[in-house]
Design a protein around this motif. Structure first.
Motif, mmCIF file in Angstrom:
data_model
loop_
_atom_site.group_PDB
_atom_site.id
_atom_site.type_symbol
_atom_site.label_atom_id
_atom_site.label_comp_id
_atom_site.label_asym_id
_atom_site.label_seq_id
_atom_site.Cartn_x
_atom_site.Cartn_y
_atom_site.Cartn_z
ATOM 1 N N SER A 1 41.048 -44.819 51.846
ATOM 2 C CA SER A 1 40.256 -45.755 51.037
ATOM 3 C C SER A 1 40.412 -47.152 51.616
ATOM 4 O O SER A 1 41.355 -47.428 52.371
ATOM 5 C CB SER A 1 40.761 -45.764 49.599
ATOM 6 O OG SER A 1 42.039 -46.362 49.559
ATOM 7 N N GLY A 2 39.510 -48.031 51.216
ATOM 8 C CA GLY A 2 39.630 -49.426 51.636
ATOM 9 C C GLY A 2 40.952 -50.019 51.164
ATOM 10 O O GLY A 2 41.594 -50.796 51.868
ATOM 11 N N SER A 3 41.355 -49.630 49.953
ATOM 12 C CA SER A 3 42.612 -50.171 49.415
ATOM 13 C C SER A 3 43.796 -49.749 50.275
ATOM 14 O O SER A 3 44.620 -50.592 50.669
ATOM 15 C CB SER A 3 42.845 -49.678 47.985
ATOM 16 O OG SER A 3 41.824 -50.102 47.121
ATOM 17 N N ASN B 1 43.961 -51.637 53.554
ATOM 18 C CA ASN B 1 44.498 -53.001 53.457
ATOM 19 C C ASN B 1 45.996 -53.000 53.178
ATOM 20 O O ASN B 1 46.721 -53.894 53.636
ATOM 21 C CB ASN B 1 43.728 -53.804 52.400
ATOM 22 C CG ASN B 1 42.442 -54.384 52.980
ATOM 23 O OD1 ASN B 1 42.387 -54.732 54.172
ATOM 24 N ND2 ASN B 1 41.410 -54.488 52.161
ATOM 25 N N TYR C 1 37.387 -59.460 47.535
ATOM 26 C CA TYR C 1 37.748 -58.140 46.999
ATOM 27 C C TYR C 1 38.365 -57.316 48.116
ATOM 28 O O TYR C 1 37.739 -57.112 49.164
ATOM 29 C CB TYR C 1 36.541 -57.394 46.398
ATOM 30 C CG TYR C 1 37.002 -56.150 45.683
ATOM 31 C CD1 TYR C 1 37.495 -56.228 44.391
ATOM 32 C CD2 TYR C 1 37.046 -54.922 46.329
ATOM 33 C CE1 TYR C 1 38.006 -55.104 43.740
ATOM 34 C CE2 TYR C 1 37.554 -53.791 45.684
ATOM 35 C CZ TYR C 1 38.029 -53.894 44.391
ATOM 36 O OH TYR C 1 38.547 -52.791 43.764
ATOM 37 N N THR D 1 32.049 -58.067 46.446
ATOM 38 C CA THR D 1 32.124 -57.873 45.000
ATOM 39 C C THR D 1 32.234 -59.207 44.243
ATOM 40 O O THR D 1 31.774 -59.312 43.119
ATOM 41 C CB THR D 1 33.314 -56.935 44.687
ATOM 42 O OG1 THR D 1 33.103 -55.738 45.440
ATOM 43 C CG2 THR D 1 33.420 -56.589 43.226
ATOM 44 N N ASP E 1 38.115 -57.995 56.586
ATOM 45 C CA ASP E 1 37.911 -56.822 55.732
ATOM 46 C C ASP E 1 36.430 -56.443 55.807
ATOM 47 O O ASP E 1 35.580 -57.037 55.146
ATOM 48 C CB ASP E 1 38.343 -57.139 54.299
ATOM 49 C CG ASP E 1 38.267 -55.918 53.408
ATOM 50 O OD1 ASP E 1 37.546 -54.954 53.772
ATOM 51 O OD2 ASP E 1 38.910 -55.917 52.335
ATOM 52 N N VAL F 1 35.086 -53.507 55.054
ATOM 53 C CA VAL F 1 34.826 -52.266 54.300
ATOM 54 C C VAL F 1 33.337 -52.172 53.934
ATOM 55 O O VAL F 1 32.741 -51.104 53.997
ATOM 56 C CB VAL F 1 35.745 -52.204 53.058
ATOM 57 C CG1 VAL F 1 35.281 -51.154 52.068
ATOM 58 C CG2 VAL F 1 37.171 -51.914 53.496
ATOM 59 N N VAL F 2 32.742 -53.306 53.595
ATOM 60 C CA VAL F 2 31.308 -53.311 53.276
ATOM 61 C C VAL F 2 30.455 -53.570 54.517
ATOM 62 O O VAL F 2 29.412 -52.953 54.714
ATOM 63 C CB VAL F 2 31.017 -54.373 52.187
ATOM 64 C CG1 VAL F 2 29.520 -54.595 52.012
ATOM 65 C CG2 VAL F 2 31.643 -53.956 50.860
ATOM 66 N N LYS G 1 34.076 -47.427 53.615
ATOM 67 C CA LYS G 1 32.759 -46.938 53.159
ATOM 68 C C LYS G 1 31.800 -46.429 54.247
ATOM 69 O O LYS G 1 31.492 -45.253 54.343
ATOM 70 C CB LYS G 1 32.070 -48.061 52.386
ATOM 71 C CG LYS G 1 32.922 -48.607 51.229
ATOM 72 C CD LYS G 1 32.232 -49.708 50.494
ATOM 73 C CE LYS G 1 33.086 -50.401 49.460
ATOM 74 N NZ LYS G 1 33.050 -49.882 48.109
HETATM 75 N N1 PLP Z 1 37.611 -54.119 50.702
HETATM 76 C C1 PLP Z 1 36.350 -54.396 50.349
HETATM 77 C C2 PLP Z 1 35.641 -55.515 51.039
HETATM 78 C C3 PLP Z 1 35.696 -53.653 49.375
HETATM 79 O O1 PLP Z 1 34.452 -53.959 49.011
HETATM 80 C C4 PLP Z 1 36.397 -52.585 48.773
HETATM 81 C C5 PLP Z 1 35.749 -51.762 47.726
HETATM 82 O O2 PLP Z 1 34.684 -52.065 47.233
HETATM 83 C C6 PLP Z 1 37.716 -52.345 49.167
HETATM 84 C C7 PLP Z 1 38.299 -53.122 50.125
HETATM 85 C C8 PLP Z 1 38.505 -51.264 48.512
HETATM 86 O O3 PLP Z 1 38.039 -50.040 48.905
HETATM 87 P P1 PLP Z 1 38.371 -48.722 48.036
HETATM 88 O O4 PLP Z 1 37.632 -48.877 46.750
HETATM 89 O O5 PLP Z 1 37.851 -47.620 48.909
HETATM 90 O O6 PLP Z 1 39.829 -48.670 47.872
#
Ligand code: PLP
Length: 457
Positions: free
Chosen positions: A118-120, A123, A152, A231, A259, A261-262, A288
């Motif tokens: 996951s993005g979380s 990070n 985010y 976000t 970051d 992720v988006v 993502k």
């Molecule tokens: N980083 C960014 C920029 C995000 O937009 C998100 C989730 O929307 C995340 C990290 C976290 O990703 P995840 O929800 O897959 O843990």
């Protein structure tokens, strides 16, 4: 097939939904929606309602729904080998191929990719790598991380701390002490309305410099930011922001985490946001768009500079003590390979750029003059419309009026179009799949226009 009543009851009795008002949901006051299928830019619920998903799930289904190429790759991988771990040099053809494909697309100075889910967690990995890096370099004090208000970065303990949104901190005892926040680079919401865009960038830089001076540069390890704030309101940076911030970081030997992720894998019409804004990050977070969410997979792309120190670390200390059971999961990796191939074959990065620009331009033409539309902004296939009570004085609505959520709800009710009421302010967000057509972009704009008129006149 289960009856809807049965499913609704089970849902309300058993399912702890993320980011949800739990009590209202349990009481039945919050609508439940069971999604059944999806194709292209559309999803369909169990009652047969078809919706144009102008937010691609959570800005993640970048290639669109129902791609057989990815479904088949997943099925083949699950049949041949559903799982094996990637510890101690193990891998699969899919995970090794995907690592090569990611590095081929990443900026030249990047060296390796660590896969998570996951993005979380990606990070979390990044922060651990940064702490490890500074320990190996013999500077144990250099550990604090600067993030931005309204950034985010996830919702774990560290990543929820990095996230600069109050909702993610409140009652969770966050942020952790090692994390601090600086100004969100949102020119529209600047405090001093007399500032030009370049004055505002200078202000962001001065605030960062002051924070570094106050804490001491030798205590600050890294700065994390999304190329475009997501976000926190879908806010592209003011012109010159990233080069100016990067110059400060370089001066103080502070690492940069982009970051993505988006923004990674095409959302801005370029493969990475870092390319788009001339950033030179030490770590890049991906998730993502890596698999278009067909299976969970994320990654931390590590630069040459950091990689050398990580190697030195393992020579001195033995294997790196960081791994997830599902790191580089073969099914996620197979989905990733098929997804990146599809993005290339269908020229989807280019489409995200051209149709995304069309979406932004059409939105501006349709709504730019509305007295309650304060700002329309975007880049590539991402767009936001921010609503205000008074445009000339830039007075915002009271949050309790829930103007943004009302408009998003109207769009769904009137035109079956899904947009996202962003959690910070009255902002309607759009981040459709990259395969959006111009006709679908017109539908999204018309639905927005009709909803704004229905709610605000
Ligand atoms: N980083 C960014 C920029 C995000 O937009 C998100 C989730 O929307 C995340 C990290 C976290 O990703 P995840 O929800 O897959 O843990």
């Amino acid at each position: 097939m289960l009856h809807n009543d049965q499913l609704e009851q089970w849902d309300r009795e058993n399912f702890f939904h993320p980011s949800t008002h739990l009590a209202e949901f349990a009481r039945g006051n919050l609508q439940q929606r069971v999604i059944k299928t999806g194709y292209g830019c559309h999803i369909e619920d169990r009652d047969g309602n078809k919706m144009l998903d102008a937010f691609a799930g959570l800005y993640c289904v970048n290639v669109g729904y129902g791609r057989p190429e990815i479904a088949e790759a997943i099925a083949e991988q699950a049949t041949e080998l559903a799982y094996y771990h990637s510890y101690v040099g193990h891998g699969t053809e899919a995970s090794i191929t995907l690592a090569k494909m990611v590095l081929d697309r990443a900026p030249d100075h990047m060296s390796k990719v660590y896969f998570g889910l996951s993005g979380s967690d990606a990070n979390e990995t990044n922060i651990k790598l940064i702490w490890y890096y500074n320990n190996i370099l013999g500077r144990p004090e250099k550990k604090k991380i600067i993030s931005r208000w309204r950034g985010y970065h996830g919702s774990g303990l560290m990543t929820g701390s990095l996230t600069g949104l109050e909702l993610f901190h409140k009652k969770f005892d966050l942020p952790l002490a090692q994390v601090m926040h600086t100004v969100a680079p949102d020119y529209f919401r600047r405090d001093d309305l007399s500032q030009s865009e370049s004055d505002f960038v200078a202000y962001c830089v001065a605030e960062l410099e002051a924070q570094i001076a106050h804490e001491g540069a030798d205590t600050i390890a890294a700065f994390i930011g999304e190329p475009v704030l997501g976000t926190g309101g879908i806010v592209p940076p003011p012109a010159g922001y990233w080069p100016a911030i990067q110059a400060v970081l370089e001066k103080h030997d502070i690492l940069l985490i982009a970051d993505e992720v988006v923004t990674g894998f095409g959302r801005l019409g370029t493969m990475f946001g870092s390319d788009h804004y001339g950033m030179r990050p030490d770590l890049i977070t991906i998730a993502k768009g890596l698999t278009s969410a067909y299976a969970p997979l994320s990654g931390s792309i590590v630069s040459d500079k950091m990689w050398k120190v990580l190697e030195q670390g393992t020579d001195e200390n033995g294997p790196i003590g960081h791994g997830w059971t599902y790191s580089a999961h073969p099914i996620g990796a197979a989905a990733g390979v098929a997804n990146l191939q599809l993005i290339d074959t269908l020229n989807l990065v280019e489409n995200a750029g051209s149709v995304g620009t069309y979406l932004n331009d059409t939105m501006r033409a349709a709504l730019g003059d509305h007295p309650n539309v304060g700002d329309i902004r975007g880049e590539g296939m991402i767009c936001a419309v921010e609503l205000v009570a008074d445009k000339d004085m830039r007075i915002f609505f009271d949050g309790s009026d829930k103007v943004g959520p009302q408009i998003a709800a109207k769009m769904l009710e009137q035109d079956n179009v899904i947009a996202r009421a962003m959690p910070q302010g009255d902002i309607i967000g759009f981040a459709p799949p990259f395969c959006l057509t111009r006709a679908e972009a017109d539908t999204v704009v018309a639905a927005t226009s009709r909803a704004v008129t229905a709610v605000l006149g």
